[in-house]
Enzyme design. Structure first.
Site, PDB file in Angstrom:
ATOM      1  N   GLN A 187       1.105  -1.428  -0.088  1.00  0.00           N
ATOM      2  CA  GLN A 187       0.002   0.091   0.398  1.00  0.00           C
ATOM      3  C   GLN A 187       0.897   1.026  -0.282  1.00  0.00           C
ATOM      4  OE1 GLN A 187      -3.488  -0.074   2.410  1.00  0.00           O
ATOM      5  NE2 GLN A 187      -2.562   1.747   3.347  1.00  0.00           N
ATOM      6  N   GLY A 188       0.686   2.082  -1.186  1.00  0.00           N
ATOM      7  CA  GLY A 188       1.550   3.248  -1.059  1.00  0.00           C
ATOM      8  C   GLY A 188       0.916   4.399  -0.324  1.00  0.00           C
TER       9      GLY A 188
ATOM     10  N   SER B 101       0.683   6.161   2.588  1.00  0.00           N
ATOM     11  CA  SER B 101       1.662   7.208   3.636  1.00  0.00           C
ATOM     12  C   SER B 101       2.530   8.577   3.045  1.00  0.00           C
ATOM     13  CB  SER B 101       1.864   6.583   4.242  1.00  0.00           C
ATOM     14  OG  SER B 101       1.300   5.918   4.918  1.00  0.00           O
TER      15      SER B 101
ATOM     16  N   SER C 130       4.216  -1.332   4.096  1.00  0.00           N
ATOM     17  CA  SER C 130       4.940  -2.410   5.165  1.00  0.00           C
ATOM     18  C   SER C 130       5.252  -3.609   4.056  1.00  0.00           C
ATOM     19  CB  SER C 130       3.300  -3.495   5.555  1.00  0.00           C
ATOM     20  OG  SER C 130       3.426  -1.933   6.565  1.00  0.00           O
TER      21      SER C 130
ATOM     22  N   GLU D 279      -9.845  -1.577   4.880  1.00  0.00           N
ATOM     23  CA  GLU D 279      -8.284  -2.155   5.743  1.00  0.00           C
ATOM     24  C   GLU D 279      -8.722  -1.870   7.122  1.00  0.00           C
ATOM     25  OE1 GLU D 279      -5.170   0.580   5.237  1.00  0.00           O
ATOM     26  OE2 GLU D 279      -4.229  -0.468   7.090  1.00  0.00           O
TER      27      GLU D 279
ATOM     28  N   SER E  27      -4.382   6.324  12.706  1.00  0.00           N
ATOM     29  CA  SER E  27      -4.632   6.555  14.513  1.00  0.00           C
ATOM     30  C   SER E  27      -5.497   6.690  15.044  1.00  0.00           C
ATOM     31  CB  SER E  27      -3.478   7.277  14.799  1.00  0.00           C
ATOM     32  OG  SER E  27      -3.735   8.375  14.582  1.00  0.00           O
TER      33      SER E  27
ATOM     34  N   GLU F  89      -6.345   8.997  17.467  1.00  0.00           N
ATOM     35  CA  GLU F  89      -7.289   9.994  17.545  1.00  0.00           C
ATOM     36  C   GLU F  89      -7.636  10.019  16.023  1.00  0.00           C
ATOM     37  OE1 GLU F  89      -3.765   8.947  18.288  1.00  0.00           O
ATOM     38  OE2 GLU F  89      -3.669   9.669  20.349  1.00  0.00           O
TER      39      GLU F  89
HETATM   40  C1  LIG Z   1       2.883  -1.301  11.967  1.00  0.00           C
HETATM   41  C2  LIG Z   1       1.863  -0.336  10.408  1.00  0.00           C
HETATM   42  C3  LIG Z   1       2.180  -0.123   8.984  1.00  0.00           C
HETATM   43  C4  LIG Z   1       1.388   0.369   8.114  1.00  0.00           C
HETATM   44  N1  LIG Z   1       1.740   0.227   6.654  1.00  0.00           N
HETATM   45  C5  LIG Z   1       1.462   1.390   6.127  1.00  0.00           C
HETATM   46  C6  LIG Z   1       1.582   1.425   4.721  1.00  0.00           C
HETATM   47  O1  LIG Z   1       1.728   0.010   4.281  1.00  0.00           O
HETATM   48  N2  LIG Z   1       1.371   1.627   3.745  1.00  0.00           N
HETATM   49  C7  LIG Z   1       1.064   3.194   4.154  1.00  0.00           C
HETATM   50  O2  LIG Z   1       0.803   4.311   3.087  1.00  0.00           O
HETATM   51  N3  LIG Z   1       0.748   3.013   5.258  1.00  0.00           N
HETATM   52  C8  LIG Z   1       1.453   2.858   6.742  1.00  0.00           C
HETATM   53  N4  LIG Z   1       1.455   2.665   7.549  1.00  0.00           N
HETATM   54  C9  LIG Z   1       1.259   4.510   7.820  1.00  0.00           C
HETATM   55  C10 LIG Z   1       0.428   4.553   9.118  1.00  0.00           C
HETATM   56  O3  LIG Z   1      -0.894   4.776   8.083  1.00  0.00           O
HETATM   57  C11 LIG Z   1       0.337   6.199   9.593  1.00  0.00           C
HETATM   58  O4  LIG Z   1       1.593   5.394  10.137  1.00  0.00           O
HETATM   59  C12 LIG Z   1      -0.844   6.413  10.536  1.00  0.00           C
HETATM   60  O5  LIG Z   1      -1.855   7.459   9.412  1.00  0.00           O
HETATM   61  C13 LIG Z   1      -0.285   8.253  10.919  1.00  0.00           C
HETATM   62  O6  LIG Z   1      -0.104   9.091   9.845  1.00  0.00           O
HETATM   63  P1  LIG Z   1       2.348   9.615  10.448  1.00  0.00           P
HETATM   64  O7  LIG Z   1       2.335   8.310  11.162  1.00  0.00           O
HETATM   65  O8  LIG Z   1       2.209  10.007   9.401  1.00  0.00           O
HETATM   66  O9  LIG Z   1       1.652  10.135  12.634  1.00  0.00           O
HETATM   67  P2  LIG Z   1       1.053  11.566  11.884  1.00  0.00           P
HETATM   68  O10 LIG Z   1       0.276  12.025  11.028  1.00  0.00           O
HETATM   69  O11 LIG Z   1       2.084  12.579  12.399  1.00  0.00           O
HETATM   70  O12 LIG Z   1       0.627  11.516  13.641  1.00  0.00           O
HETATM   71  C14 LIG Z   1       1.718  11.792  14.696  1.00  0.00           C
HETATM   72  C15 LIG Z   1       0.203  11.758  15.460  1.00  0.00           C
HETATM   73  O13 LIG Z   1      -0.772  13.218  15.740  1.00  0.00           O
HETATM   74  C16 LIG Z   1      -2.331  12.456  15.755  1.00  0.00           C
HETATM   75  N5  LIG Z   1      -2.625  13.409  15.193  1.00  0.00           N
HETATM   76  C17 LIG Z   1      -2.365  13.593  13.560  1.00  0.00           C
HETATM   77  N6  LIG Z   1      -3.329  14.239  13.360  1.00  0.00           N
HETATM   78  C18 LIG Z   1      -4.402  14.516  14.122  1.00  0.00           C
HETATM   79  C19 LIG Z   1      -5.970  15.137  14.444  1.00  0.00           C
HETATM   80  N7  LIG Z   1      -5.808  15.878  13.180  1.00  0.00           N
HETATM   81  N8  LIG Z   1      -5.961  15.100  15.454  1.00  0.00           N
HETATM   82  C20 LIG Z   1      -5.648  14.451  16.846  1.00  0.00           C
HETATM   83  N9  LIG Z   1      -4.796  13.480  16.453  1.00  0.00           N
HETATM   84  C21 LIG Z   1      -3.842  13.992  15.573  1.00  0.00           C
HETATM   85  C22 LIG Z   1      -2.072  11.202  15.911  1.00  0.00           C
HETATM   86  O14 LIG Z   1      -2.890  10.581  15.933  1.00  0.00           O
HETATM   87  C23 LIG Z   1      -0.651  10.610  16.212  1.00  0.00           C
HETATM   88  O15 LIG Z   1      -0.929  10.375  17.483  1.00  0.00           O
HETATM   89  C24 LIG Z   1       1.729   1.965   8.637  1.00  0.00           C
HETATM   90  C25 LIG Z   1       2.166   2.545   9.918  1.00  0.00           C
HETATM   91  C26 LIG Z   1       2.008   1.482  10.935  1.00  0.00           C
HETATM   92  C27 LIG Z   1       2.202   1.927  12.556  1.00  0.00           C
END
Ligand SMILES: Cc1cc2nc3c(=O)[nH]c(=O)nc-3n(C[C@H](O)[C@H](O)[C@H](O)COP(=O)(O)OP(=O)(O)OC[C@H]3O[C@@H](n4cnc5c(N)ncnc54)[C@H](O)[C@@H]3O)c2cc1C
Length: 389
Positions: A130-131, A133, A165, A248, A372, A374
């Site tokens: 999945q592409g 993020s 992933s 998902e 997440s 949140e």
């Molecule tokens: C095990 C795992 C597998 C994954 N696999 C994939 C994959 O295959 N392909 C892919 O594309 N992505 C993947 N991801 C990425 C995942 O989708 C992102 O990590 C997730 O969407 C959060 O984005 P971020 O890491 O940029 O955190 P951020 O968006 O930077 O968030 C940081 C913190 O701020 C909080 N936050 C952000 N915005 C808000 C808001 N508006 N209100 C309240 N709180 C907020 C979040 O809850 C979090 O605690 C994976 C992640 C994990 C952990």
């Protein structure tokens, strides 16, 4: 006996006769068979179970036979799931294509796209990643910047993805790309399928604390993707993405049904509870009651889905609740285990204790992956409860 009861009895008999006993033991991360071009089996039984389920079309029991599925009705497909859970059969293979992309292709794909992409998924021959993020587009996914410029019947893709992933093991990626930089951010996104072996695709694994690496960064440098790989309309990818994320989240809320490694909290706790204070029993009882309440609610949501009710709201709620419950369960188990929970390898502690420690770490990631907690709360507040943004 009704037709469905007859079907259930036949399904049970078939599974009992065909699912090897070793494929009914609890799943550990190392036992997961990831389908794809470079599939690796850890044992004869894994291969046998994979081949038997594939031949029956039961990787995707509810998909049409012409696309490699089992051609079953939604109720029959549900019975297969229920009987597999009853006999504790492991999932014979894992593939994002199956849980997430397939249902989206069935809804948004053209006939040609369905013919090209669904059967390899249903037969476990192509592994998908999945592409979505990007470094500055996780929770705020619509801010993604990877661009796709149209050149005749090709898109030229440039940019990068992160947290992909198993990007290093995948054959194809379903990706979100920006096809209009001037439109409102949600309106300039398209959903495309990218062959990971194309020139210009570079994959770099990201090393994790465990020493293993499932996450990757993926870079695109003038990658030429056929326009025929666009799913849905150009610039309407956000709608397709939302649908995929629902699948998902639905898949993630099924993790307690043998779809992913998980421990029976009661069984694990028994070994540590004998001399424990009553307060631990209270906490364990609370975890078990929550799990039971979740299982019953999940059952109700599935019945509603079979009755064609809109379950998009519950899907967000189920993912949130389930991932938080799993995290709370492992937190409790770790505390119960005391110092025995502190090691994930070596000979001082048992394999079970290592597994629980690893699963404790992994459980935290499920509250982030797929949106997440949140962000899920925000979605529920807005779309399910109708609260002002
Ligand atoms: C095990 C795992 C597998 C994954 N696999 C994939 C994959 O295959 N392909 C892919 O594309 N992505 C993947 N991801 C990425 C995942 O989708 C992102 O990590 C997730 O969407 C959060 O984005 P971020 O890491 O940029 O955190 P951020 O968006 O930077 O968030 C940081 C913190 O701020 C909080 N936050 C952000 N915005 C808000 C808001 N508006 N209100 C309240 N709180 C907020 C979040 O809850 C979090 O605690 C994976 C992640 C994990 C952990």
């Amino acid at each position: 006996m009704t037709e469905l009861e007859q079907f259930r009895a036949e399904t049970r008999d078939w599974l009992d006769a065909n699912c090897p006993l070793s494929m009914r033991a609890p799943l550990t991360p190392d036992d997961m068979v990831w389908a794809g071009m470079n599939i690796v089996f850890g044992s004869e039984d894994q291969m046998l179970w994979f081949e038997r389920m594939r031949a029956r079309g039961w990787f995707a029991p509810g998909w049409p036979v012409e696309y490699g599925g089992g051609g079953l009705s939604p109720r029959q497909a549900r019975i297969v799931e229920e009987e597999m859970a009853r006999l504790k059969c492991r999932q014979p293979q894992f593939n994002l294509g199956m849980w997430m992309l397939g249902p989206v292709l069935l809804e948004y794909g053209t006939d040609a796209q369905k013919a090209e992409f669904l059967r390899p998924i249903a037969e476990g021959r192509v592994r998908w990643c999945q592409g979505f993020s990007e470094p500055n587009a996780g929770s705020d996914l619509a801010s993604l910047k990877t661009s796709a410029r149209r050149e005749g019947d090709m898109f030229v893709v440039n940019g990068s993805k992160i947290w992909t992933s198993y990007g290093d093991k995948a054959d194809y990626m379903y990706a979100l790309v920006r096809t209009d930089a001037n439109a409102r951010k949600q309106d300039g996104i398209s959903f495309v399928l990218i062959d990971m072996h194309l020139p210009g695709v570079t994959v770099k694994p990201i090393e994790l604390i465990s020493g293993k690496s499932s996450f990757c960064e993926v870079f695109f440098d003038d990658v030429r993707v056929p326009v025929g790989n666009l799913i849905g309309q150009e610039n309407a990818g956000w709608t397709v993405a939302k649908s995929l994320l629902q699948h998902e989240r639905a898949a993630m809320s099924k993790f307690s049904e043998g779809q992913a490694p998980s421990h029976d909290a009661l069984a694990v706790a028994k070994a540590y509870l004998a001399d424990a204070e009553p307060v631990w029993r209270d906490r364990l009882a609370a975890v078990l009651m929550d799990a039971q309440a979740f299982a019953l609610t999940h059952q109700r949501v599935k019945e509603a889905a079979l009755a064609r009710e809109d379950v998009s709201g519950p899907a967000s709620i189920m993912k949130l609740v389930h991932s938080e419950q799993e995290a709370a369960k492992y937190e409790l188990l770790m505390q119960l285990m005391g110092h025995r929970g502190l090691s994930w390898e070596g000979e001082m502690f048992t394999q079970d204790e290592h597994d629980i420690c690893r699963q404790w770490m992994l459980s935290k990631t499920f509250t982030i992956a797929g949106g997440s907690s949140e962000v899920q709360l925000n979605i529920i507040a807005k779309r399910v409860l109708g609260l002002p943004a």
